[in-house]
Design a protein around this motif. Structure first.
Motif, PDB file in Angstrom:
ATOM      1  N   ALA A 141      33.369  32.308  26.897  1.00 50.01           N
ATOM      2  CA  ALA A 141      33.690  33.736  26.930  1.00 50.01           C
ATOM      3  C   ALA A 141      33.064  34.418  28.133  1.00 50.01           C
ATOM      4  N   VAL A 142      31.811  34.084  28.414  1.00 49.71           N
ATOM      5  CA  VAL A 142      31.118  34.678  29.561  1.00 49.71           C
ATOM      6  C   VAL A 142      31.740  34.191  30.871  1.00 49.71           C
ATOM      7  N   ARG A 143      32.056  32.914  30.928  1.00 50.06           N
ATOM      8  CA  ARG A 143      32.657  32.367  32.143  1.00 50.06           C
ATOM      9  C   ARG A 143      34.030  33.002  32.397  1.00 50.06           C
ATOM     10  N   ALA A 144      34.791  33.207  31.342  1.00 49.48           N
ATOM     11  CA  ALA A 144      36.108  33.837  31.486  1.00 49.48           C
ATOM     12  C   ALA A 144      35.966  35.270  31.990  1.00 49.48           C
ATOM     13  N   LYS A 145      34.985  35.999  31.456  1.00 48.46           N
ATOM     14  CA  LYS A 145      34.778  37.390  31.882  1.00 48.46           C
ATOM     15  C   LYS A 145      34.369  37.434  33.352  1.00 48.46           C
ATOM     16  N   ARG A 146      33.554  36.490  33.800  1.00 44.13           N
ATOM     17  CA  ARG A 146      33.159  36.444  35.211  1.00 44.13           C
ATOM     18  C   ARG A 146      34.374  36.196  36.105  1.00 44.13           C
ATOM     19  N   ARG A 147      35.208  35.265  35.709  1.00 46.48           N
ATOM     20  CA  ARG A 147      36.396  34.966  36.491  1.00 46.48           C
ATOM     21  C   ARG A 147      37.345  36.167  36.500  1.00 46.48           C
ATOM     22  N   PHE A 148      37.487  36.811  35.341  1.00 44.29           N
ATOM     23  CA  PHE A 148      38.314  38.014  35.226  1.00 44.29           C
ATOM     24  C   PHE A 148      37.805  39.118  36.161  1.00 44.29           C
ATOM     25  N   ASP A 149      36.495  39.352  36.139  1.00 43.00           N
ATOM     26  CA  ASP A 149      35.903  40.403  36.989  1.00 43.00           C
ATOM     27  C   ASP A 149      36.078  40.077  38.468  1.00 43.00           C
ATOM     28  N   GLU A 150      35.989  38.785  38.793  1.00 44.54           N
ATOM     29  CA  GLU A 150      36.154  38.366  40.188  1.00 44.54           C
ATOM     30  C   GLU A 150      37.583  38.654  40.670  1.00 44.54           C
ATOM     31  N   THR A 152      39.915  40.769  39.315  1.00 41.57           N
ATOM     32  CA  THR A 152      40.243  42.196  39.329  1.00 41.57           C
ATOM     33  C   THR A 152      39.436  42.938  40.385  1.00 41.57           C
ATOM     34  N   GLY A 153      38.205  42.453  40.637  1.00 43.01           N
ATOM     35  CA  GLY A 153      37.383  43.070  41.668  1.00 43.01           C
ATOM     36  C   GLY A 153      37.973  42.915  43.053  1.00 43.01           C
ATOM     37  N   ASN A 154      38.779  41.862  43.221  1.00 46.32           N
ATOM     38  CA  ASN A 154      39.445  41.622  44.509  1.00 46.32           C
ATOM     39  C   ASN A 154      40.843  42.240  44.546  1.00 46.32           C
ATOM     40  N   GLY A 155      41.151  43.087  43.549  1.00 44.77           N
ATOM     41  CA  GLY A 155      42.429  43.785  43.545  1.00 44.77           C
ATOM     42  C   GLY A 155      43.548  43.060  42.830  1.00 44.77           C
ATOM     43  N   GLY A 156      43.231  41.935  42.191  1.00 43.82           N
ATOM     44  CA  GLY A 156      44.266  41.175  41.495  1.00 43.82           C
ATOM     45  C   GLY A 156      44.391  41.618  40.045  1.00 43.82           C
ATOM     46  N   SER A 157      45.368  41.074  39.363  1.00 44.41           N
ATOM     47  CA  SER A 157      45.541  41.358  37.935  1.00 44.41           C
ATOM     48  C   SER A 157      45.337  40.060  37.165  1.00 44.41           C
ATOM     49  N   ALA A 158      44.779  40.176  35.969  1.00 46.02           N
ATOM     50  CA  ALA A 158      44.480  38.979  35.196  1.00 46.02           C
ATOM     51  C   ALA A 158      44.484  39.294  33.711  1.00 46.02           C
ATOM     52  N   ASP A 159      44.673  38.253  32.908  1.00 40.98           N
ATOM     53  CA  ASP A 159      44.665  38.349  31.456  1.00 40.98           C
ATOM     54  C   ASP A 159      43.425  37.596  30.969  1.00 40.98           C
ATOM     55  N   LEU A 160      42.456  38.328  30.409  1.00 39.38           N
ATOM     56  CA  LEU A 160      41.184  37.721  30.009  1.00 39.38           C
ATOM     57  C   LEU A 160      41.372  36.586  29.009  1.00 39.38           C
ATOM     58  N   ALA A 161      42.223  36.800  28.011  1.00 39.00           N
ATOM     59  CA  ALA A 161      42.446  35.768  26.989  1.00 39.00           C
ATOM     60  C   ALA A 161      43.058  34.515  27.608  1.00 39.00           C
ATOM     61  N   ALA A 162      43.983  34.710  28.549  1.00 40.06           N
ATOM     62  CA  ALA A 162      44.619  33.564  29.210  1.00 40.06           C
ATOM     63  C   ALA A 162      43.613  32.800  30.064  1.00 40.06           C
ATOM     64  N   ILE A 163      42.721  33.529  30.718  1.00 37.62           N
ATOM     65  CA  ILE A 163      41.699  32.887  31.540  1.00 37.62           C
ATOM     66  C   ILE A 163      40.778  32.046  30.664  1.00 37.62           C
ATOM     67  N   GLN A 164      40.354  32.599  29.526  1.00 38.23           N
ATOM     68  CA  GLN A 164      39.468  31.840  28.638  1.00 38.23           C
ATOM     69  C   GLN A 164      40.172  30.601  28.090  1.00 38.23           C
ATOM     70  N   ALA A 165      41.442  30.738  27.735  1.00 35.75           N
ATOM     71  CA  ALA A 165      42.196  29.587  27.226  1.00 35.75           C
ATOM     72  C   ALA A 165      42.293  28.505  28.295  1.00 35.75           C
ATOM     73  N   ASP A 166      42.509  28.925  29.553  1.00 37.44           N
ATOM     74  CA  ASP A 166      42.610  27.979  30.655  1.00 37.44           C
ATOM     75  C   ASP A 166      41.279  27.279  30.888  1.00 37.44           C
ATOM     76  N   ILE A 167      40.177  28.027  30.803  1.00 32.54           N
ATOM     77  CA  ILE A 167      38.849  27.448  30.989  1.00 32.54           C
ATOM     78  C   ILE A 167      38.554  26.421  29.901  1.00 32.54           C
ATOM     79  N   GLU A 168      38.895  26.757  28.666  1.00 28.91           N
ATOM     80  CA  GLU A 168      38.643  25.824  27.567  1.00 28.91           C
ATOM     81  C   GLU A 168      39.504  24.568  27.689  1.00 28.91           C
ATOM     82  N   LYS A 169      40.724  24.733  28.163  1.00 24.93           N
ATOM     83  CA  LYS A 169      41.600  23.573  28.374  1.00 24.93           C
ATOM     84  C   LYS A 169      41.051  22.683  29.490  1.00 24.93           C
ATOM     85  N   ARG A 170      40.566  23.336  30.550  1.00 23.24           N
ATOM     86  CA  ARG A 170      40.002  22.585  31.675  1.00 23.24           C
ATOM     87  C   ARG A 170      38.718  21.862  31.264  1.00 23.24           C
ATOM     88  N   ASP A 171      37.895  22.513  30.452  1.00 27.56           N
ATOM     89  CA  ASP A 171      36.679  21.865  29.954  1.00 27.56           C
ATOM     90  C   ASP A 171      37.026  20.588  29.198  1.00 27.56           C
TER      91      ASP A 171
END
Length: 215
Positions: A141-150, A152-171
């Motif tokens: 959850a923390v890793r997903a939030k960091r990636r999400f903030d990174e 969106t901070g660079n002007g992109g759009s992201a889905d937090l839940a999708a990022i976390q699902a992707d991280i868990e799949k990659r793990d």
């Protein structure tokens, strides 16, 4: 470091977005060491294939490309593109590619000036004789939030839940693969950054490195 000492080699492993890259760059800067993000070597191999219009599913071609890679010219900003990451995941599972890049990574680590390498199998496969090893982790959850903030901070759009699902799949993919699975080396120092900022993580790592250098 005196001339009769072996070069300082710091191995940093861990899952995606745990903070190992940031920590590795800080350690490299502090100790005056070369730094290699080994994940970028797989991305650079994929990009070279894409740039030349070569197939991503030909192991012989991919391995030859990996052997000819210049590790000094890896541009993180270019190689972080999503499509390159997708392509890299295809070539990274090829044994011949992994063998070629591990050999290149080991050669990088043998520089007389020392090195910091970060990735997923540095302490276990690439540099099992490293001076000191770290395993950096954090909750998904923390890793997903960091990636999400990174993003969106660079002007992109992201889905937090999708990022976390992707991280868990990659793990799951990284820890369950047969070749060089992601796991802490038996003698690695664990740094859980779930509730630890980069400064605290760096100070903890620095103290451990300094202690290792005194022995």
């Amino acid at each position: 470091m005196t001339s009769d000492q072996a070069p300082l080699v710091i191995a940093v492993d861990g899952p995606a977005a745990a903070g190992k890259g940031t920590l590795s760059r800080r350690l490299a800067g502090h100790y005056g060491l070369n730094h290699l993000d080994t994940g970028l070597t797989y991305r650079a191999t994929a990009k070279a294939l894409m740039d030349r219009g070569l197939p991503l599913d030909d192991e012989t071609v991919a391995a030859r490309t990996a052997r000819n890679l210049d590790l000094s010219g890896l541009d993180r900003s270019v190689l972080s593109a999503h499509e390159i990451g997708e392509a890299a995941s295809k070539v990274a599972v090829m044994p011949q590619v992994r063998q070629a890049l591990v050999e290149a990574q080991r050669a990088f680590a043998k520089a007389p000036s020392g090195a910091v390498l970060d990735g997923r199998d540095i302490g276990t496969v690439v540099c099992p004789e490293a001076t000191i090893k770290f395993y950096v982790t954090a909750s998904p959850a923390v890793r997903a939030k960091r990636r999400f903030d990174e993003i969106t901070g660079n002007g992109g759009s992201a889905d937090l839940a999708a990022i976390q699902a992707d991280i868990e799949k990659r793990d799951a993919r990284d820890t369950e693969r047969a070749d060089s699975p992601l796991r802490p080396a038996a003698d690695a120092h664990l740094l859980d950054t779930t509730e630890m900022g980069i400064e605290a993580a760096f100070e903890a790592a620095r103290r451990l490195v300094d202690a290792a250098l005194e022995h």
